[in-house]
Motif scaffolding. Structure first.
Motif, short mmCIF file in Angstrom:
data_model
loop_
_atom_site.label_atom_id
_atom_site.label_comp_id
_atom_site.label_asym_id
_atom_site.label_seq_id
_atom_site.Cartn_x
_atom_site.Cartn_y
_atom_site.Cartn_z
N ARG A 150 0.83 -1.21 0.00
CA ARG A 150 0.00 0.00 0.00
C ARG A 150 0.86 1.25 0.00
NH1 ARG A 150 -3.33 3.65 2.63
NH2 ARG A 150 -1.92 3.72 4.41
N GLN A 151 1.90 1.26 0.83
CA GLN A 151 2.78 2.42 0.89
C GLN A 151 3.50 2.66 -0.44
OE1 GLN A 151 2.96 4.58 3.33
NE2 GLN A 151 1.69 3.48 4.80
N LYS A 152 3.79 1.59 -1.16
CA LYS A 152 4.44 1.72 -2.47
C LYS A 152 3.47 2.08 -3.58
CE LYS A 152 8.06 -1.68 -1.37
NZ LYS A 152 8.57 -3.05 -1.66
N GLY A 153 2.18 2.13 -3.28
CA GLY A 153 1.19 2.46 -4.29
C GLY A 153 0.81 1.30 -5.18
N ILE A 154 1.21 0.08 -4.82
CA ILE A 154 0.87 -1.09 -5.63
C ILE A 154 -0.58 -1.48 -5.41
CG2 ILE A 154 1.39 -3.55 -6.01
CD1 ILE A 154 4.30 -2.88 -5.27
N ILE A 155 -1.05 -1.46 -4.17
CA ILE A 155 -2.45 -1.71 -3.86
C ILE A 155 -2.99 -0.59 -2.99
CG2 ILE A 155 -2.18 -4.22 -3.99
CD1 ILE A 155 -2.28 -4.26 -0.88
N LYS A 156 -4.31 -0.52 -2.91
CA LYS A 156 -4.95 0.38 -1.95
C LYS A 156 -5.66 -0.40 -0.86
CE LYS A 156 -7.85 4.43 -1.31
NZ LYS A 156 -8.65 5.50 -1.92
N TYR A 157 -6.14 -1.59 -1.19
CA TYR A 157 -6.94 -2.37 -0.25
C TYR A 157 -6.31 -3.75 -0.02
CZ TYR A 157 -10.31 1.31 -0.99
OH TYR A 157 -10.91 2.55 -1.05
N ASN A 158 -6.51 -4.28 1.17
CA ASN A 158 -5.94 -5.57 1.53
C ASN A 158 -6.57 -6.73 0.78
OD1 ASN A 158 -4.03 -4.63 3.35
ND2 ASN A 158 -5.38 -4.78 5.11
N GLY A 159 -7.86 -6.65 0.51
CA GLY A 159 -8.58 -7.75 -0.12
C GLY A 159 -8.57 -7.64 -1.63
N GLY A 160 -8.41 -8.78 -2.30
CA GLY A 160 -8.33 -8.78 -3.75
C GLY A 160 -9.61 -8.31 -4.43
N LYS A 161 -10.77 -8.71 -3.94
CA LYS A 161 -12.01 -8.29 -4.58
C LYS A 161 -12.24 -6.80 -4.36
CE LYS A 161 -14.07 -12.84 -3.95
NZ LYS A 161 -13.10 -13.31 -2.94
N THR A 162 -11.90 -6.31 -3.16
CA THR A 162 -12.01 -4.88 -2.90
C THR A 162 -11.08 -4.10 -3.82
OG1 THR A 162 -12.18 -5.60 -0.60
CG2 THR A 162 -12.26 -3.24 -1.02
N GLU A 163 -9.86 -4.60 -4.00
CA GLU A 163 -8.90 -3.96 -4.91
C GLU A 163 -9.42 -4.01 -6.35
OE1 GLU A 163 -5.30 -1.98 -5.93
OE2 GLU A 163 -6.30 -2.29 -3.99
N PHE A 164 -10.02 -5.12 -6.75
CA PHE A 164 -10.60 -5.20 -8.09
C PHE A 164 -11.73 -4.19 -8.25
CE2 PHE A 164 -9.59 -9.30 -10.60
CZ PHE A 164 -8.25 -9.23 -10.26
N MET A 165 -12.53 -4.01 -7.21
CA MET A 165 -13.59 -3.00 -7.26
C MET A 165 -12.99 -1.62 -7.47
SD MET A 165 -15.90 -4.54 -4.12
CE MET A 165 -17.18 -3.28 -4.07
N TYR A 166 -11.94 -1.31 -6.72
CA TYR A 166 -11.26 -0.02 -6.81
C TYR A 166 -10.67 0.20 -8.20
CZ TYR A 166 -7.46 3.34 -6.07
OH TYR A 166 -6.59 4.40 -6.17
N ARG A 167 -10.16 -0.85 -8.81
CA ARG A 167 -9.52 -0.73 -10.12
C ARG A 167 -10.51 -0.75 -11.28
NH1 ARG A 167 -3.59 -3.34 -10.18
NH2 ARG A 167 -2.97 -2.85 -8.05
N GLY A 168 -11.80 -0.86 -10.97
CA GLY A 168 -12.81 -0.85 -12.03
C GLY A 168 -13.04 -2.19 -12.68
N LEU A 169 -12.47 -3.25 -12.13
CA LEU A 169 -12.56 -4.56 -12.76
C LEU A 169 -13.91 -5.24 -12.51
CD1 LEU A 169 -8.93 -5.80 -12.02
CD2 LEU A 169 -9.82 -4.77 -14.11
N LEU A 170 -14.73 -4.66 -11.66
CA LEU A 170 -16.10 -5.17 -11.48
C LEU A 170 -17.14 -4.17 -11.97
CD1 LEU A 170 -15.97 -6.95 -7.99
CD2 LEU A 170 -15.49 -7.87 -10.26
N ASP A 171 -16.71 -3.13 -12.65
CA ASP A 171 -17.66 -2.17 -13.21
C ASP A 171 -18.59 -2.88 -14.19
OD1 ASP A 171 -16.40 -0.25 -11.75
OD2 ASP A 171 -15.53 0.83 -13.47
N GLY A 172 -19.86 -2.56 -14.10
CA GLY A 172 -20.84 -3.14 -15.00
C GLY A 172 -21.42 -4.45 -14.54
N VAL A 173 -20.88 -5.02 -13.46
CA VAL A 173 -21.40 -6.29 -12.93
C VAL A 173 -22.66 -6.01 -12.12
CG1 VAL A 173 -20.93 -8.23 -11.38
CG2 VAL A 173 -19.14 -7.38 -12.91
N ASP A 174 -23.69 -6.84 -12.31
CA ASP A 174 -24.98 -6.64 -11.65
C ASP A 174 -25.21 -7.59 -10.48
OD1 ASP A 174 -26.20 -4.61 -13.49
OD2 ASP A 174 -25.85 -6.21 -14.94
N MET A 175 -24.58 -8.74 -10.49
CA MET A 175 -24.75 -9.72 -9.43
C MET A 175 -23.58 -10.68 -9.47
SD MET A 175 -28.09 -11.49 -11.20
CE MET A 175 -28.69 -12.11 -9.65
#
Length: 461
Positions: A150-175
Motif C-alpha cells: 500500500r505504501q508503495k502504491g501497488i495496492i490500496k486495499y488488503n482484499g483482492g475483490k475490494t482492490e478489483f472493485m477499486y480498479r474498475g474490474l467489477l464495473d458493470g457487474v450486476d450480481m
C-alpha cells in the motif's frame, strides 16, 4: 434434472480432466495473497488456449474475461480465488504455504466453467453476459507485507475483490456468485449426515485489519533492566486488557478479536524495544465493528501508558459483513438440489458465520451468494486439510454454478432482473462503498510524552 441441466452436466464432464489437472497443479504451487503469479500464469495460459481475451489486473495477479451471449441483459460475475495460506506445518506445504482453504478448487472449477461455456449450445437461450473473475488475496494475512504494498502504491486495499472493485474490474457487474470449499462435518442435515455436497448460510462477519506496534526502550536485561521500557510486557498487558473487554461484547454483534504477537527482534539478554501485533476486530455489522474497535484501541493505548511505552495503531478497512440475498439463495439451493438431491444440501437462511471474506465487499453493492461445496476432510486453515474428492468440490461446483447462471439468464433474464430490482444494497455504488470504508483508516501514535513524562493520548479518528 431438466434437459438443459443435463446438457450442462455433459458439457462439464467433457472438460472434467482439465478441471482435475488444474486443481492438483495449483495445489502443488501455493502462493499467498498478491504474490500468486504462478497460478496466474498457469490459468492465463489455459484461458487463452480456450480462446478467451483477458483483462489483466496489471501489477498484481488476477484477471477477468467476459462471456457474451450476444443479447442484452444483466452481467453475472463468478469468482475463483488464487491465494493460499502460510501454514508451514502442513505435510504438503511448499515454501511454508498450503492451499488449506481450498482456493485451488475454486480456480479449477472456474476454469472448468470457462471451458464448458465453449461447448456446443452452452449459451443457447441466454441473454446478458458472464464475467469470469480470477482474483487474488482473499485471505486477510501478512498485514505488514500488504501495508508495504500500500505504501508503495501497488495496492490500496488488503482484499483482492475490494482492490478489483477499486480498479474498475467489477464495473458493470450486476450480481455475483462463488463456491468455496468445506470439510466433512461443517454442517449436518436432518438425518445427521455430515458429509454434504452443498451448504450455505445467510452471511458472515466483516472485519477491520489491525497492525499494532508497541515501542519501548532497549537495555541490558540482566544488568540494567530499570533503564529500559519493555515493549513486550506492554503488548502482553494490552492483550490482557482486550481479553478483559470480551464480556462487554454483545452476542448479537458476534465480535471476534484474535491477535498474534509477531515476535521480538532482539537477543534474549536485551529488553525488547519493539513488539508488533497483527489482529482483526470482526463483527456482524460495520457499526458494531467500529464501536468495539474503539474500545480495543483504548485498551491497547492504556496498556502502553501504564508501562511508559508508546504504541502505534494502524487500522485498515478489512472486509464488509457478507449478506446473501435470500431470493438468490433459494435459487442457488434449488440448483444444488437438482444436481445432488435434497438430502445432500443444507441452506440455513438464518445461519451466520463469524469468519470473513472480501465477497462481503461485493454484496454491499450488488446481490450475491457464496455456496460451500463438500469434498474435503480435516480442518479449514488446519494442517490436516485435504481435498479428497475433487469431483465434488471442483466438478460439481462448476456444474451448479452453471445451473445457477442458466436459471438467472434464461427466459430474457427475468429471474436475474427481479433479484436485482428487489435487492437493497447497503451502498448505491462501488464508489460510495469505497468512500465509506476509507473512513475506517487510522494511523495514530496513540501515546506521546512531554519532557516531564506527561502523556497525550489519542487513539481514534
Amino acid at each position: 434434472m431438466t434437459d438443459r441441466q443435463q446438457l450442462i452436466v455433459n458439457n462439464v464432464d467433457t472438460v472434467k480432466q482439465l478441471i482435475l489437472d488444474a486443481e492438483r497443479w495449483i495445489w502443488a504451487h501455493p502462493q499467498t495473497g498478491y504474490t500468486e503469479w504462478q497460478a496466474h500464469d498457469y490459468l492465463a495460459e489455459k484461458y487463452e488456449a480456450l480462446g478467451y481475451t483477458l483483462v489483466k489486473a496489471g501489477n498484481i495477479p488476477g484477471f477477468y474475461t467476459d462471456v457474451e451471449t450476444g443479447k442484452p441483459g444483466p452481467k453475472v460475475a463468478i469468482f475463483g480465488e488464487l491465494d493460499a495460506l502460510d501454514i508451514a506445518n502442513h505435510p504438503e506445504s511448499v515454501n511454508g504455504m498450503t492451499h488449506c482453504c481450498g482456493h485451488n478448487a475454486q480456480s479449477a472449477a472456474l476454469l472448468g466453467i470457462a471451458a464448458a461455456l465453449k461447448q456446443p449450445h452452452a449459451l443457447d437461450g441466454l441473454c446478458g453476459s458472464i464475467r469470469l473473475v480470477v482474483v487474488p488475496a482473499e485471505e486477510m494475512i501478512q498485514l505488514a507485507f500488504r501495508e508495504e504494498l500500500r505504501q508503495k502504491g501497488i495496492i490500496k486495499y488488503n482484499g483482492g475483490k475490494t482492490e478489483f472493485m477499486y480498479r474498475g474490474l467489477l464495473d458493470g457487474v450486476d450480481m455475483a456468485m462463488m463456491v468455496h470449499g468445506m470439510t466433512k462435518g461443517s454442517s449436518v442435515n436432518e438425518d445427521g449426515d455430515t458429509d454434504l455436497d452443498f451448504q450455505a448460510l445467510l452471511g458472515m462477519n466483516g472485519c477491520i485489519a489491525k497492525n499494532i506496534r508497541y515501542k519501548g526502550k532497549s537495555a541490558h536485561a540482566g544488568g540494567a533492566p530499570h533503564m529500559g521500557v519493555n515493549a513486550e510486557y506492554a503488548a502482553m498487558l494490552g492483550l490482557q486488557a482486550c481479553n478483559d473487554l470480551r464480556e462487554t461484547f454483545q452476542e448479537k454483534d458476534t465480535i471476534r478479536f484474535h491477535p498474534i504477537l509477531m515476535g521480538a527482534n532482539c537477543a534474549v539478554n536485551i529488553i525488547p524495544d519493539e513488539m508488533k501485533i497483527e489482529s482483526y476486530v470482526r463483527g456482524k455489522s460495520l457499526e458494531a465493528i467500529k464501536r468495539e474497535n474503539i474500545k480495543v484501541n483504548r485498551a491497547l493505548t492504556g496498556a502502553a501508558l501504564s508501562m511508559g511505552a508508546g504504541v502505534e495503531l494502524s487500522d485498515r478497512p478489512g472486509y464488509a459483513p457478507e449478506y446473501h440475498d435470500p431470493t438468490f439463495m433459494k435459487l442457488a439451493e434449488d440448483c444444488c438440489v437438482a444436481l445432488c438431491g435434497r438430502k445432500k444440501v443444507v441452506f440455513d437462511y438464518n445461519g451466520w458465520s463469524t469468519g470473513s471474506s472480501d465477497f462481503g465487499d461485493v454484496t454491499c453493492v450488488m446481490p450475491g451468494v457464496q455456496i460451500n461445496a463438500g469434498g474435503a476432510v480435516g480442518t479449514l486453515h488446519g494442517i490436516d486439510f485435504q481435498i479428497t474428492d475433487p469431483n465434488r468440490m471442483c466438478v460439481n461446483a462448476a456444474k451448479v454454478q452453471l445451473f445457477l447462471v442458466d436459471a438467472l439468464l434464461s427466459n430474457n433474464a427475468v429471474t436475474a432482473k427481479e433479484i436485482i430490482a428487489n435487492y437493497k444494497p447497503q451502498y448505491p455504488s462501488i464508489k460510495a462503498y469505497l468512500d465509506a470504508i476509507d473512513a475506517l483508516t487510522l494511523d495514530k501514535d496513540a501515546v506521546r510524552y512531554d519532557e516531564k513524562g506527561n502523556a497525550i493520548v489519542d487513539f481514534q479518528n
